[in-house]
Motif scaffolding. Structure first.
Motif, PDB file in Angstrom:
ATOM      1  N   HIS A   1      -5.232   7.123  18.270  1.00 51.14           N
ATOM      2  CA  HIS A   1      -4.013   7.873  18.553  1.00 51.14           C
ATOM      3  C   HIS A   1      -2.919   6.984  19.136  1.00 51.14           C
ATOM      4  CE1 HIS A   1      -1.425  11.223  19.677  1.00 51.14           C
ATOM      5  NE2 HIS A   1      -1.397  10.769  20.918  1.00 51.14           N
ATOM      6  N   GLU A   2      -3.320   6.042  20.008  1.00 56.35           N
ATOM      7  CA  GLU A   2      -2.338   5.265  20.768  1.00 56.35           C
ATOM      8  C   GLU A   2      -1.959   3.937  20.118  1.00 56.35           C
ATOM      9  OE1 GLU A   2      -3.849   4.712  24.696  1.00 56.35           O
ATOM     10  OE2 GLU A   2      -3.652   6.842  25.238  1.00 56.35           O
ATOM     11  N   LYS A   3      -2.862   3.356  19.338  1.00 58.56           N
ATOM     12  CA  LYS A   3      -2.631   2.013  18.796  1.00 58.56           C
ATOM     13  C   LYS A   3      -2.217   2.079  17.329  1.00 58.56           C
ATOM     14  CE  LYS A   3      -4.431   0.300  22.619  1.00 58.56           C
ATOM     15  NZ  LYS A   3      -3.549  -0.053  23.750  1.00 58.56           N
ATOM     16  N   THR A   4      -1.357   1.161  16.960  1.00 54.12           N
ATOM     17  CA  THR A   4      -1.013   0.975  15.549  1.00 54.12           C
ATOM     18  C   THR A   4      -1.937  -0.084  14.970  1.00 54.12           C
ATOM     19  OG1 THR A   4       1.313   1.511  15.957  1.00 54.12           O
ATOM     20  CG2 THR A   4       0.805   0.290  13.938  1.00 54.12           C
ATOM     21  N   ILE A   5      -2.668   0.254  13.922  1.00 53.51           N
ATOM     22  CA  ILE A   5      -3.534  -0.709  13.243  1.00 53.51           C
ATOM     23  C   ILE A   5      -2.794  -1.184  11.996  1.00 53.51           C
ATOM     24  CG2 ILE A   5      -5.745  -1.107  12.094  1.00 53.51           C
ATOM     25  CD1 ILE A   5      -6.970   1.018  13.900  1.00 53.51           C
ATOM     26  N   SER A   6      -2.488  -2.482  11.949  1.00 51.85           N
ATOM     27  CA  SER A   6      -1.632  -3.034  10.892  1.00 51.85           C
ATOM     28  C   SER A   6      -2.411  -4.036  10.044  1.00 51.85           C
ATOM     29  CB  SER A   6      -0.413  -3.735  11.512  1.00 51.85           C
ATOM     30  OG  SER A   6       0.304  -2.864  12.353  1.00 51.85           O
ATOM     31  N   PRO A   7      -2.897  -3.612   8.862  1.00 49.99           N
ATOM     32  CA  PRO A   7      -3.533  -4.582   7.966  1.00 49.99           C
ATOM     33  C   PRO A   7      -2.490  -5.491   7.332  1.00 49.99           C
ATOM     34  CG  PRO A   7      -3.532  -2.382   6.987  1.00 49.99           C
ATOM     35  CD  PRO A   7      -2.920  -2.252   8.344  1.00 49.99           C
ATOM     36  N   ILE A   8      -2.862  -6.740   7.123  1.00 50.23           N
ATOM     37  CA  ILE A   8      -1.946  -7.756   6.611  1.00 50.23           C
ATOM     38  C   ILE A   8      -2.246  -8.052   5.145  1.00 50.23           C
ATOM     39  CG2 ILE A   8      -1.183 -10.168   6.868  1.00 50.23           C
ATOM     40  CD1 ILE A   8      -0.279  -8.294   9.128  1.00 50.23           C
ATOM     41  N   GLY A   9      -1.181  -8.326   4.391  1.00 51.20           N
ATOM     42  CA  GLY A   9      -1.339  -8.704   2.992  1.00 51.20           C
ATOM     43  C   GLY A   9      -1.849  -7.542   2.155  1.00 51.20           C
ATOM     44  N   GLU A  10      -2.863  -7.818   1.344  1.00 52.21           N
ATOM     45  CA  GLU A  10      -3.386  -6.798   0.446  1.00 52.21           C
ATOM     46  C   GLU A  10      -4.530  -5.993   1.063  1.00 52.21           C
ATOM     47  OE1 GLU A  10      -4.415  -8.681  -3.212  1.00 52.21           O
ATOM     48  OE2 GLU A  10      -2.351  -9.287  -3.670  1.00 52.21           O
ATOM     49  N   LEU A  11      -4.841  -6.254   2.320  1.00 51.87           N
ATOM     50  CA  LEU A  11      -5.918  -5.522   2.972  1.00 51.87           C
ATOM     51  C   LEU A  11      -5.524  -4.056   3.155  1.00 51.87           C
ATOM     52  CD1 LEU A  11      -8.680  -5.563   4.457  1.00 51.87           C
ATOM     53  CD2 LEU A  11      -7.414  -6.092   6.557  1.00 51.87           C
ATOM     54  N   VAL A  12      -6.411  -3.178   2.739  1.00 46.12           N
ATOM     55  CA  VAL A  12      -6.238  -1.734   2.914  1.00 46.12           C
ATOM     56  C   VAL A  12      -7.438  -1.214   3.684  1.00 46.12           C
ATOM     57  CG1 VAL A  12      -6.015   0.504   1.776  1.00 46.12           C
ATOM     58  CG2 VAL A  12      -4.906  -1.512   0.783  1.00 46.12           C
TER      59      VAL A  12
END
Length: 239
Positions: free
Chosen positions: A36-47
């Motif tokens: 809820h609190e954190k933004t999870i940001s995958p980089i590049g083509e990672l989904v």
């Protein structure tokens, strides 16, 4: 968090699968708060799908089962690379000469910024959870460490415990550094001697992934970490 998501997370993360019901419930609540609190940001083509995001949240919150949600304070983003990532470094020496180089990393925790993990290494840790490695726990140890304003290998503790912790960690840090400096092949990863904060983070990895080795090599440190983190899910070896 959907029940099915948590059940799939338990099935994929060995540390979570071994928790008793009470600690499992605490971790689930912490992981839900993390998501809820954190933004999870995958980089590049990672989904990353919902279960994979929950896996990351559970691993990051594993060191907080006893410490609590205050361990999530001070940062807002988890950056996830597909694999090891490269960072540029620089250092000005005493003579005023600027040195620049590149490091290949599998994890990093900024003192006042995001935490960064390699997804490939997170998965490798889950595939071999008793190998002495857990990059998410390592980086979370740094985030906990800095909560008192100093990244020094000592997390926020009551004053009397802090003195005991500092004494015992320093003694084992110095002993390991002496062995590493002498060229000895030590059971505990020599990277732990890079700095006191790395010693704490590496010891944290062993607490979660090879507690028997930590107990054999550094019983005082192992005792502090059992008190701080609670018992390791692998305190009793898999049958």
């Amino acid at each position: 968090m959907a029940e099915s998501t948590w059940l799939q997370t338990r099935a994929r993360v060995p540390w979570v699968a071994r928790l008793d019901p009470e600690r499992d419930a605490r971790l689930r609540e912490l992981a839900a708060r993390f998501l809820h609190e954190k933004t999870i940001s995958p980089i590049g083509e990672l989904v990353l799908d919902d279960v994979q995001r929950c896996m990351l949240a559970a691993l990051c919150c594993l060191p907080l089962v006893e410490f609590g949600a205050q361990g999530l304070h001070g940062w807002s983003q988890l950056i996830v690379y597909p694999d090891a990532f490269r960072v540029n470094r620089s250092h000005m020496d005493a003579a005023g000469v600027l040195h620049e180089w590149q490091d290949d990393l599998i994890g990093e925790a900024w003192e006042s910024g995001p935490m960064i993990l390699s997804w490939a290494d997170v998965l490798a840790d889950c595939e071999d959870p008793q190998a002495g490695f857990c990059v998410a726990a390592h980086e979370m140890a740094h985030k906990i460490d800095v909560l008192d304003g100093l990244l020094d290998g000592t997390p926020p503790l009551p004053r009397s415990w802090q003195r005991e912790w500092a004494r015992d960690f320093q003694a084992d840090y110095d002993a390991l550094a002496a062995r590493v400096d002498a060229g000895e092949d030590t059971p505990i990863d020599g990277y732990a001697t890079e700095a006191p904060e790395e010693f704490f983070a590496v010891a944290t990895e062993y607490h979660f992934s090879d507690p028997q080795l930590l107990e054999t090599e550094m019983p005082a440190v192992a005792a502090h970490l059992r008190r701080f983190y609670g018992p390791s899910p692998f305190a009793t070896a898999l049958s």
